[in-house]
Write a protein that holds these residues in place. Sequence first.
Motif, mmCIF file in Angstrom:
data_model
loop_
_atom_site.group_PDB
_atom_site.id
_atom_site.type_symbol
_atom_site.label_atom_id
_atom_site.label_comp_id
_atom_site.label_asym_id
_atom_site.label_seq_id
_atom_site.Cartn_x
_atom_site.Cartn_y
_atom_site.Cartn_z
ATOM 1 N N PRO A 50 0.615 -1.040 -0.116
ATOM 2 C CA PRO A 50 0.075 -0.036 0.085
ATOM 3 C C PRO A 50 0.860 1.263 0.147
ATOM 4 C CG PRO A 50 -0.126 -1.171 2.180
ATOM 5 C CD PRO A 50 0.606 -1.993 1.154
ATOM 6 N N THR A 51 1.972 1.194 0.769
ATOM 7 C CA THR A 51 3.086 2.447 0.611
ATOM 8 C C THR A 51 3.327 2.719 -0.707
ATOM 9 O OG1 THR A 51 3.754 1.809 2.633
ATOM 10 C CG2 THR A 51 4.973 3.269 1.495
ATOM 11 N N LEU A 52 3.643 1.775 -1.558
ATOM 12 C CA LEU A 52 3.998 1.770 -2.928
ATOM 13 C C LEU A 52 2.984 2.246 -3.835
ATOM 14 C CD1 LEU A 52 6.552 -1.422 -3.507
ATOM 15 C CD2 LEU A 52 6.991 1.185 -3.039
ATOM 16 N N VAL A 53 1.694 1.692 -3.620
ATOM 17 C CA VAL A 53 0.696 2.176 -4.404
ATOM 18 C C VAL A 53 0.185 3.542 -4.232
ATOM 19 C CG1 VAL A 53 -1.823 1.720 -4.721
ATOM 20 C CG2 VAL A 53 -0.316 -0.437 -4.595
ATOM 21 N N ASN A 54 0.261 4.103 -2.865
ATOM 22 C CA ASN A 54 -0.106 5.314 -2.628
ATOM 23 C C ASN A 54 0.940 6.297 -3.038
ATOM 24 O OD1 ASN A 54 -2.658 5.091 -1.439
ATOM 25 N ND2 ASN A 54 -1.748 4.505 0.605
ATOM 26 N N ARG A 59 2.393 10.716 -6.830
ATOM 27 C CA ARG A 59 3.286 11.185 -7.862
ATOM 28 C C ARG A 59 2.795 11.298 -9.288
ATOM 29 N NH1 ARG A 59 9.507 9.691 -6.729
ATOM 30 N NH2 ARG A 59 9.411 9.409 -4.556
ATOM 31 N N ARG A 60 1.727 10.306 -9.512
ATOM 32 C CA ARG A 60 1.138 10.491 -10.713
ATOM 33 C C ARG A 60 0.053 11.603 -10.921
ATOM 34 N NH1 ARG A 60 -3.285 6.021 -12.482
ATOM 35 N NH2 ARG A 60 -4.336 7.597 -11.072
ATOM 36 N N SER A 61 -0.533 11.872 -9.786
ATOM 37 C CA SER A 61 -1.389 13.165 -9.535
ATOM 38 C C SER A 61 -0.541 14.542 -9.547
ATOM 39 C CB SER A 61 -2.449 13.113 -8.489
ATOM 40 O OG SER A 61 -1.617 12.945 -7.191
#
Length: 63
Positions: A50-54, A59-61
């Motif tokens: 979840p840390t990597l996904v968040n 970063r994408r946003s």
Amino acid sequence: MARDALLTTETKVIVLFMVLGLTAWYLVQQVTTNSVLDFVALIGIGVLAPTLVNEWRRRRSAD
């Protein structure tokens, strides 16, 4: 005035992966007695994923 969501998307991601991590941990315990695999399932899926996904979403946003 806009109504704020009770749970943010980041919190939903964390809760989802926490449930997946606990499920994986339980299933690994049923299959093997290797405590390293238990640790990898619990921490890898429940904390690191979840840390990597968040971080990826953040970063994408920002772009």
